[in-house]
Design an enzyme around this catalytic site. Structure first.
Site, PDB file in Angstrom:
ATOM      1  N   SER A   9     -27.838  -7.458  22.721  1.00 11.66           N
ATOM      2  CA  SER A   9     -28.554  -6.268  22.246  1.00 11.66           C
ATOM      3  C   SER A   9     -29.051  -5.427  23.418  1.00 11.66           C
ATOM      4  O   SER A   9     -29.781  -5.907  24.289  1.00 11.66           O
ATOM      5  CB  SER A   9     -29.752  -6.682  21.390  1.00 11.66           C
ATOM      6  OG  SER A   9     -30.554  -5.551  21.136  1.00 11.66           O
ATOM      7  N   HIS A  34     -24.734  -4.824  20.548  1.00 14.30           N
ATOM      8  CA  HIS A  34     -25.617  -4.589  19.398  1.00 14.30           C
ATOM      9  C   HIS A  34     -26.595  -3.474  19.754  1.00 14.30           C
ATOM     10  O   HIS A  34     -27.265  -3.524  20.787  1.00 14.30           O
ATOM     11  CB  HIS A  34     -26.357  -5.893  19.078  1.00 14.30           C
ATOM     12  CG  HIS A  34     -27.201  -5.845  17.850  1.00 14.30           C
ATOM     13  ND1 HIS A  34     -26.691  -5.998  16.574  1.00 14.30           N
ATOM     14  CD2 HIS A  34     -28.539  -5.677  17.689  1.00 14.30           C
ATOM     15  CE1 HIS A  34     -27.670  -5.926  15.687  1.00 14.30           C
ATOM     16  NE2 HIS A  34     -28.807  -5.730  16.349  1.00 14.30           N
ATOM     17  N   ASP A  36     -29.818  -1.335  18.455  1.00 14.82           N
ATOM     18  CA  ASP A  36     -30.936  -1.355  17.512  1.00 14.82           C
ATOM     19  C   ASP A  36     -31.536   0.034  17.370  1.00 14.82           C
ATOM     20  O   ASP A  36     -32.114   0.565  18.322  1.00 14.82           O
ATOM     21  CB  ASP A  36     -32.007  -2.334  18.015  1.00 14.82           C
ATOM     22  CG  ASP A  36     -31.563  -3.774  17.841  1.00 14.82           C
ATOM     23  OD1 ASP A  36     -31.253  -4.152  16.701  1.00 14.82           O
ATOM     24  OD2 ASP A  36     -31.493  -4.506  18.849  1.00 14.82           O
ATOM     25  N   MET A  38     -34.281   2.319  15.568  1.00 13.82           N
ATOM     26  CA  MET A  38     -35.565   2.199  14.854  1.00 13.82           C
ATOM     27  C   MET A  38     -36.196   3.574  14.658  1.00 13.82           C
ATOM     28  O   MET A  38     -36.106   4.420  15.554  1.00 13.82           O
ATOM     29  CB  MET A  38     -36.520   1.321  15.669  1.00 13.82           C
ATOM     30  CG  MET A  38     -35.928  -0.048  16.010  1.00 13.82           C
ATOM     31  SD  MET A  38     -37.154  -1.107  16.775  1.00 13.82           S
ATOM     32  CE  MET A  38     -36.127  -2.501  17.255  1.00 13.82           C
ATOM     33  N   HIS A  68     -27.176  -1.365  14.286  1.00 11.70           N
ATOM     34  CA  HIS A  68     -28.139  -1.912  13.319  1.00 11.70           C
ATOM     35  C   HIS A  68     -29.196  -0.856  13.037  1.00 11.70           C
ATOM     36  O   HIS A  68     -30.067  -0.607  13.876  1.00 11.70           O
ATOM     37  CB  HIS A  68     -28.740  -3.197  13.936  1.00 11.70           C
ATOM     38  CG  HIS A  68     -29.837  -3.811  13.142  1.00 11.70           C
ATOM     39  ND1 HIS A  68     -30.674  -4.779  13.665  1.00 11.70           N
ATOM     40  CD2 HIS A  68     -30.236  -3.630  11.849  1.00 11.70           C
ATOM     41  CE1 HIS A  68     -31.550  -5.148  12.750  1.00 11.70           C
ATOM     42  NE2 HIS A  68     -31.307  -4.464  11.646  1.00 11.70           N
ATOM     43  N   MET A  70     -32.407   0.345  11.532  1.00 11.54           N
ATOM     44  CA  MET A  70     -33.691  -0.055  10.942  1.00 11.54           C
ATOM     45  C   MET A  70     -34.415   1.227  10.559  1.00 11.54           C
ATOM     46  O   MET A  70     -35.338   1.691  11.250  1.00 11.54           O
ATOM     47  CB  MET A  70     -34.492  -0.892  11.957  1.00 11.54           C
ATOM     48  CG  MET A  70     -33.972  -2.311  12.076  1.00 11.54           C
ATOM     49  SD  MET A  70     -34.472  -3.131  13.597  1.00 11.54           S
ATOM     50  CE  MET A  70     -33.155  -2.573  14.678  1.00 11.54           C
ATOM     51  N   MET A 139     -31.898 -11.395   9.418  1.00 12.33           N
ATOM     52  CA  MET A 139     -32.921 -11.277  10.461  1.00 12.33           C
ATOM     53  C   MET A 139     -33.662 -12.610  10.584  1.00 12.33           C
ATOM     54  O   MET A 139     -34.160 -13.143   9.587  1.00 12.33           O
ATOM     55  CB  MET A 139     -33.935 -10.173  10.117  1.00 12.33           C
ATOM     56  CG  MET A 139     -33.387  -8.753  10.127  1.00 12.33           C
ATOM     57  SD  MET A 139     -32.523  -8.263  11.633  1.00 12.33           S
ATOM     58  CE  MET A 139     -33.807  -8.516  12.864  1.00 12.33           C
ATOM     59  N   GLY A 147     -37.604 -10.211  21.820  1.00 12.46           N
ATOM     60  CA  GLY A 147     -38.411 -11.244  22.473  1.00 12.46           C
ATOM     61  C   GLY A 147     -39.298 -12.062  21.566  1.00 12.46           C
ATOM     62  O   GLY A 147     -40.205 -12.753  22.035  1.00 12.46           O
ATOM     63  N   ASP A 177     -29.939 -12.333  13.943  1.00  7.07           N
ATOM     64  CA  ASP A 177     -30.570 -11.406  14.882  1.00  7.07           C
ATOM     65  C   ASP A 177     -32.050 -11.741  15.012  1.00  7.07           C
ATOM     66  O   ASP A 177     -32.806 -11.632  14.041  1.00  7.07           O
ATOM     67  CB  ASP A 177     -30.370  -9.976  14.350  1.00  7.07           C
ATOM     68  CG  ASP A 177     -30.902  -8.905  15.275  1.00  7.07           C
ATOM     69  OD1 ASP A 177     -31.377  -9.226  16.382  1.00  7.07           O
ATOM     70  OD2 ASP A 177     -30.839  -7.723  14.885  1.00  7.07           O
ATOM     71  N   GLY A 199     -30.688 -10.672  22.620  1.00  2.85           N
ATOM     72  CA  GLY A 199     -31.301  -9.631  23.429  1.00  2.85           C
ATOM     73  C   GLY A 199     -31.846 -10.235  24.702  1.00  2.85           C
ATOM     74  O   GLY A 199     -31.164 -10.325  25.724  1.00  2.85           O
TER      75      GLY A 199
END
Ligand code: DX5
Ligand code: ZN
Length: 219
Positions: A9, A34, A36, A38, A68, A70, A139, A147, A177, A199
């Site tokens: 990620s 990947h 992300d 958001m 992905h 979100m 998820m 993290g 993930d 990640g």
């Protein structure tokens, strides 16, 4: 079951040098990146948008872009991400919109599609969509931040989805993930997952090529 596939990620990369971080992923031998996305609404954080994907393509990145979303209204953005170079676009089941239409639209745009479940969402919530997808993403943390610690209580959900895949002979990939590292990846694989977002664990690895090879070598 599909061969194990690592998907590092970019969220855990250097946000001042995203192309360099993505190049590290390619150099380590991972085929997927990947991404992300958001919106500060569906999740309490912000990342990057379609322009970042366009810029990564312009910089010469040829990795498979596993995108992905979100977002509270993902259907409004699938076209922009498809045009920007996404290869797969996954959207969450939790917000209210026409999931079936959005998944079909993603394929019409020439991308593979995916449906995503938050930790609090049971497998049954996506059962009706399973004939319509290329990937199911479970998820294993509450989305929003990298993290975090892996939630082992998601393993039965993975196993349930893997059982339905076998029972109904579906071809989709089963991705996990959140908090996936060289230890937790083994439990995910044993539960039936085949695609592993990593990640922090990827970017912190001292030997990233060995890290990728270890995941690819899982039984
Ligand atoms: C979390 C994101 C993840 C994140 C995973 O909301 O969806 O993809 O990058 O990061 P790690 O692997 O550090 O848990
Ligand atoms: Zn993600």
């Amino acid at each position: 079951m599909h061969a194990p596939l690592p998907a590092p990620s970019l969220l855990a990369g250097d946000h001042a040098n995203l192309a360099d971080s993505a190049c590290c992923v390619a150099a380590a031998g991972a085929p997927w990146l990947h991404l992300d996305i958001m919106d500060g609404h569906f999740v309490p954080n912000l990342t990057f948008g379609p322009e970042t994907l366009t810029a990564l393509r312009r910089a010469g990145l040829s990795l498979f872009f596993d995108t992905h979303l979100m977002l509270s209204e993902p259907h409004r953005y699938v076209e922009a991400f498809a045009k920007a170079g996404a290869n797969l676009i996954s959207i969450h089941i939790e917000p209210a919109y026409d999931h079936t239409a959005a998944l079909a639209r993603i394929r019409t745009l020439g991308c593979k599609n995916g449906i995503v479940l938050n930790p609090g969402t049971p497998a049954a919530a996506v059962k009706h969509l399973l004939p319509l997808v290329d990937l199911v993403l479970v998820m294993t943390v509450q989305p929003g931040f990298g993290g975090q610690s892996f939630r082992a209580d998601m393993l039965p959900k993975l196993a349930q989805l893997a059982a339905w895949r076998k029972e109904f002979n579906y071809g989709w990939r089963l991705e996990v993930d959140g908090g996936v590292d060289l230890r937790t990846v083994r439990d995910c694989r044993a539960a039936g997952a085949d695609t592993f977002v990593t990640g922090s664990s990827f970017f912190k690895a001292t030997d990233r090529a060995a890290f990728i090879a270890e995941i690819q070598g899982l039984a």
